[in-house]
Design an enzyme around this catalytic site. Sequence first.
Site, PDB file in Angstrom:
ATOM      1  N   GLY A  99       8.836  -4.646   2.105  1.00  0.00           N
ATOM      2  CA  GLY A  99       8.256  -5.975   2.301  1.00  0.00           C
ATOM      3  C   GLY A  99       7.730  -6.484   0.980  1.00  0.00           C
ATOM      4  CB  SER A 100       4.557  -8.226   0.196  1.00  0.00           C
ATOM      5  OG  SER A 100       3.863  -8.659  -0.944  1.00  0.00           O
ATOM      6  CD  GLN A 101       2.062  -4.769  -3.413  1.00  0.00           C
ATOM      7  OE1 GLN A 101       2.430  -4.131  -4.386  1.00  0.00           O
ATOM      8  NE2 GLN A 101       1.331  -5.866  -3.532  1.00  0.00           N
ATOM      9  CG  MET A 133      -2.704  -1.390  11.690  1.00  0.00           C
ATOM     10  SD  MET A 133      -4.055  -0.232  12.045  1.00  0.00           S
ATOM     11  CE  MET A 133      -5.029  -0.438  10.579  1.00  0.00           C
ATOM     12  CG  HIS A 139      -5.174  -0.885   1.410  1.00  0.00           C
ATOM     13  ND1 HIS A 139      -6.407  -1.007   0.794  1.00  0.00           N
ATOM     14  CD2 HIS A 139      -5.389  -1.196   2.711  1.00  0.00           C
ATOM     15  CE1 HIS A 139      -7.307  -1.387   1.697  1.00  0.00           C
ATOM     16  NE2 HIS A 139      -6.709  -1.499   2.866  1.00  0.00           N
ATOM     17  CD  GLU A 170      -8.125  -7.438   3.262  1.00  0.00           C
ATOM     18  OE1 GLU A 170      -7.295  -7.556   2.338  1.00  0.00           O
ATOM     19  OE2 GLU A 170      -8.011  -6.589   4.166  1.00  0.00           O
ATOM     20  CD  GLU A 188     -12.715 -35.327  -1.881  1.00  0.00           C
ATOM     21  OE1 GLU A 188     -13.157 -34.472  -2.673  1.00  0.00           O
ATOM     22  OE2 GLU A 188     -12.109 -36.349  -2.260  1.00  0.00           O
ATOM     23  CB  SER A 211     -17.593 -34.537 -13.327  1.00  0.00           C
ATOM     24  OG  SER A 211     -18.150 -34.273 -12.042  1.00  0.00           O
TER      25      SER A 211
HETATM   26  P1  NAD Z   1       4.867  -5.874   4.480  1.00  0.00           P
HETATM   27  O1  NAD Z   1       4.368  -6.224   5.830  1.00  0.00           O
HETATM   28  O2  NAD Z   1       5.209  -6.982   3.545  1.00  0.00           O
HETATM   29  O3  NAD Z   1       6.181  -4.954   4.564  1.00  0.00           O
HETATM   30  C1  NAD Z   1       6.367  -4.030   5.560  1.00  0.00           C
HETATM   31  C2  NAD Z   1       7.680  -3.266   5.356  1.00  0.00           C
HETATM   32  O4  NAD Z   1       7.592  -2.053   6.101  1.00  0.00           O
HETATM   33  C3  NAD Z   1       8.914  -3.999   5.845  1.00  0.00           C
HETATM   34  O5  NAD Z   1       9.975  -3.726   4.978  1.00  0.00           O
HETATM   35  C4  NAD Z   1       9.182  -3.348   7.196  1.00  0.00           C
HETATM   36  O6  NAD Z   1      10.531  -3.390   7.542  1.00  0.00           O
HETATM   37  C5  NAD Z   1       8.740  -1.922   6.904  1.00  0.00           C
HETATM   38  N1  NAD Z   1       8.369  -1.149   8.091  1.00  0.00           N
HETATM   39  C6  NAD Z   1       7.566  -1.522   9.113  1.00  0.00           C
HETATM   40  N2  NAD Z   1       7.458  -0.516   9.994  1.00  0.00           N
HETATM   41  C7  NAD Z   1       8.185   0.509   9.514  1.00  0.00           C
HETATM   42  C8  NAD Z   1       8.477   1.821   9.961  1.00  0.00           C
HETATM   43  N3  NAD Z   1       7.974   2.305  11.097  1.00  0.00           N
HETATM   44  N4  NAD Z   1       9.300   2.609   9.198  1.00  0.00           N
HETATM   45  C9  NAD Z   1       9.809   2.147   8.031  1.00  0.00           C
HETATM   46  N5  NAD Z   1       9.574   0.916   7.568  1.00  0.00           N
HETATM   47  C10 NAD Z   1       8.789   0.118   8.299  1.00  0.00           C
HETATM   48  O7  NAD Z   1       3.793  -4.880   3.816  1.00  0.00           O
HETATM   49  P2  NAD Z   1       2.938  -5.123   2.473  1.00  0.00           P
HETATM   50  O8  NAD Z   1       2.084  -6.331   2.620  1.00  0.00           O
HETATM   51  O9  NAD Z   1       3.849  -4.989   1.305  1.00  0.00           O
HETATM   52  O10 NAD Z   1       1.952  -3.863   2.525  1.00  0.00           O
HETATM   53  C11 NAD Z   1       2.388  -2.562   2.179  1.00  0.00           C
HETATM   54  C12 NAD Z   1       1.198  -1.768   1.652  1.00  0.00           C
HETATM   55  O11 NAD Z   1       0.756  -2.371   0.432  1.00  0.00           O
HETATM   56  C13 NAD Z   1      -0.004  -1.757   2.569  1.00  0.00           C
HETATM   57  O12 NAD Z   1      -0.652  -0.516   2.441  1.00  0.00           O
HETATM   58  C14 NAD Z   1      -0.882  -2.870   1.990  1.00  0.00           C
HETATM   59  O13 NAD Z   1      -2.259  -2.710   2.300  1.00  0.00           O
HETATM   60  C15 NAD Z   1      -0.631  -2.679   0.530  1.00  0.00           C
HETATM   61  N6  NAD Z   1      -0.905  -3.822  -0.347  1.00  0.00           N
HETATM   62  C16 NAD Z   1      -0.381  -5.050  -0.025  1.00  0.00           C
HETATM   63  C17 NAD Z   1      -0.602  -6.126  -0.868  1.00  0.00           C
HETATM   64  C18 NAD Z   1       0.024  -7.474  -0.578  1.00  0.00           C
HETATM   65  O14 NAD Z   1      -0.185  -8.394  -1.361  1.00  0.00           O
HETATM   66  N7  NAD Z   1       0.798  -7.689   0.489  1.00  0.00           N
HETATM   67  C19 NAD Z   1      -1.367  -5.962  -2.032  1.00  0.00           C
HETATM   68  C20 NAD Z   1      -1.851  -4.675  -2.363  1.00  0.00           C
HETATM   69  C21 NAD Z   1      -1.614  -3.626  -1.486  1.00  0.00           C
END
Ligand code: NAD
Length: 328
Positions: free
Chosen positions: A25-27, A83, A106, A193, A225, A250
């Site tokens: 996903g994101s990370q 989770m 995290h 957060e 605003e 300002s």
């Molecule tokens: P996300 O929700 O963007 O991505 C989740 C990914 O996990 C997806 O690719 C999904 O397909 C996969 N997934 C879900 N269930 C699964 C399973 N049972 N088996 C295998 N893959 C599975 O997650 P994220 O926001 O990147 O967060 C990932 C970690 O990074 C977390 O611990 C989060 O706290 C931490 N983190 C996130 C950010 C952020 O900006 N999003 C910043 C710092 C730390």
Amino acid sequence: MKMYTQTDVDPALLGDERIAVLGYGSQGRAHALNLRDSGLDVVVGLRRSGASWDKAEADGLRVAEPAEAVKGAKIVVFLTPDMVQKSLYAGVVDHIDQGATLLFAHGFAIHYGQIDPREDLNVVLIAPKGPGGLVRRQYEEGHGVPCLVAVHQDPAGNALELALAYAAGIGGARAGVIETTFAEETETDLFGEQAVLCGGATELIVAGFETLVEAGYQPEVAYYEVMHELKLIVDLLHEGGLRKMYKFISDTAAYGDMVSGPRVVDEHARGQMKEVLSEIRDGTFARNWIAENEAGMPEFRRMLDADLDHPIEKVGAGLRSRMDWLTE
Ligand code: NAD
Ligand code: MG
């Protein structure tokens, strides 16, 4: 404060060792692509049924089911939602090599005891202080997003060195890696957060909007605003702290800031912040969030629907559609 930089890192430590990134996903996407572009051997672990599988393959990465991906990996990175990390760990633990490293972005799952890691494994944290998109973009531009590093378990005595080599692989060491603990990272991240970045800021915006609208002002004017213009202020703070913000707003705004800000965020609000923090520290928040997940997230959905149904959302959508530069 202890900060590590590029010169403290031995990138050769990871050489041709395999890194299994679980989650895309994101990370996950940012870490996997940055590590690969740093010349490291990456495999992404995903459920074949999931939506991320095709995406990772399209990005040219090797993909396997989690239990397969961790085989032979020196580092196993947990980048799925917090989770699901407990059940994910249970499904892969028997396939992880002796003496390998578990790496988290995290500390939630470890700090709140959701995962009780095997004793032969290193357990470390590399937490980038920014969303995945930024971690990737900064890396591509030759920079990096700063990270926090922590060590929870260190059976062989080289966990910190491995974590720092990983941080270099994703580009974080270019910006600096600050030493912390799982407890400090988890508790401050949750507090930030909840009280300030997400919970505090959105509640402040909505309360400001309601105050203006209830006093008879036009919702559209109120939206500009209290929500639209927030970006300008946040950008100034991000780039140059309070000093840069005061320099660019300002004198009238600065005077109003100083006399009225403390009346809004008053002793009561600070007391509430302390209560939020103590519920993070004593585990109340984590227990509630885990229970909410186990119940299928009914309360989560109810509260989210209510937030998204607020009049500020309809007013905002209408106004934003006229500012096409926002989506560029
Ligand atoms: P996300 O929700 O963007 O991505 C989740 C990914 O996990 C997806 O690719 C999904 O397909 C996969 N997934 C879900 N269930 C699964 C399973 N049972 N088996 C295998 N893959 C599975 O997650 P994220 O926001 O990147 O967060 C990932 C970690 O990074 C977390 O611990 C989060 O706290 C931490 N983190 C996130 C950010 C952020 O900006 N999003 C910043 C710092 C730390
Ligand atoms: Mg809110």
